[in-house]
Scaffold this motif. Structure first.
Motif, PDB file in Angstrom:
ATOM      1  N   ARG A  32       1.174  -1.003   0.563  1.00 29.54           N
ATOM      2  CA  ARG A  32      -0.106   0.039  -0.149  1.00 29.54           C
ATOM      3  C   ARG A  32       0.818   1.697  -0.456  1.00 29.54           C
ATOM      4  O   ARG A  32       0.306   2.458  -1.500  1.00 29.54           O
ATOM      5  N   GLN A  33       1.788   1.365   0.635  1.00 30.41           N
ATOM      6  CA  GLN A  33       2.742   1.913   0.878  1.00 30.41           C
ATOM      7  C   GLN A  33       3.898   2.562  -0.254  1.00 30.41           C
ATOM      8  O   GLN A  33       3.674   3.638  -1.378  1.00 30.41           O
ATOM      9  N   THR A  34       3.779   1.662  -1.098  1.00 32.67           N
ATOM     10  CA  THR A  34       4.348   1.465  -2.464  1.00 32.67           C
ATOM     11  C   THR A  34       3.394   2.309  -3.815  1.00 32.67           C
ATOM     12  O   THR A  34       4.261   2.855  -4.286  1.00 32.67           O
ATOM     13  N   ARG A  35       2.424   2.230  -3.467  1.00 33.06           N
ATOM     14  CA  ARG A  35       1.100   2.402  -4.770  1.00 33.06           C
ATOM     15  C   ARG A  35       1.273   3.736  -3.990  1.00 33.06           C
ATOM     16  O   ARG A  35       1.560   4.630  -4.941  1.00 33.06           O
ATOM     17  N   ASP A  36       0.801   3.820  -3.038  1.00 32.19           N
ATOM     18  CA  ASP A  36       0.854   5.421  -2.514  1.00 32.19           C
ATOM     19  C   ASP A  36       2.273   6.535  -3.511  1.00 32.19           C
ATOM     20  O   ASP A  36       2.266   7.400  -3.759  1.00 32.19           O
ATOM     21  N   VAL A  41       4.496   9.945  -6.991  1.00 29.76           N
ATOM     22  CA  VAL A  41       5.296  10.601  -8.339  1.00 29.76           C
ATOM     23  C   VAL A  41       5.015  10.813  -9.684  1.00 29.76           C
ATOM     24  O   VAL A  41       5.193  12.136 -10.095  1.00 29.76           O
ATOM     25  N   GLU A  42       3.639   9.841 -10.240  1.00 26.37           N
ATOM     26  CA  GLU A  42       3.421  10.350 -10.715  1.00 26.37           C
ATOM     27  C   GLU A  42       2.739  11.897 -11.297  1.00 26.37           C
ATOM     28  O   GLU A  42       2.670  12.561 -11.552  1.00 26.37           O
ATOM     29  N   HIS A  43       2.221  12.241  -9.750  1.00 23.65           N
ATOM     30  CA  HIS A  43       1.670  13.510  -9.317  1.00 23.65           C
ATOM     31  C   HIS A  43       2.717  14.433 -10.355  1.00 23.65           C
ATOM     32  O   HIS A  43       2.798  15.159 -10.135  1.00 23.65           O
ATOM     33  N   SER A  44       3.900  14.117  -9.404  1.00 22.73           N
ATOM     34  CA  SER A  44       4.529  14.986  -9.500  1.00 22.73           C
ATOM     35  C   SER A  44       5.087  15.295 -10.894  1.00 22.73           C
ATOM     36  O   SER A  44       5.508  16.941 -11.243  1.00 22.73           O
ATOM     37  N   ALA A  45       4.722  14.095 -11.467  1.00 25.23           N
ATOM     38  CA  ALA A  45       5.759  14.088 -12.445  1.00 25.23           C
ATOM     39  C   ALA A  45       4.668  14.965 -14.159  1.00 25.23           C
ATOM     40  O   ALA A  45       5.167  16.083 -14.704  1.00 25.23           O
TER      41      ALA A  45
END
Length: 71
Positions: A32-36, A41-45
């Motif tokens: 779950r932490q990895t998915r979050d 990271v996707e949002h930052s990109a």
């Protein structure tokens, strides 16, 4: 503590089941932490891409303005 072999085996079995359940819980939490983290990271990109496009548009506008002023 445990008089018979079957009670020792049962106690060991219960201990193993508890340990496996605890490890499974830790694995689910780590997933779950990895998915979050991947979502952030996707949002930052996406934010960086939008910002880069805005800066490029601003540079184009400044260049166009400079060209207009010089002519």
């Amino acid at each position: 503590m445990f008089a018979s072999l079957s009670s020792r085996v049962a106690a060991l079995g219960v201990t193993v089941v508890i340990a496996v359940a605890a490890l499974a819980g830790l694995l689910v939490d780590a997933a779950r932490q990895t998915r979050d983290s991947f979502l952030w990271v996707e949002h930052s990109a996406i934010v960086l891409e939008i910002t880069s496009e805005a800066v490029a548009d601003l540079r184009d506008a400044e260049s166009g303005q400079r060209g207009f002023v010089l002519t």
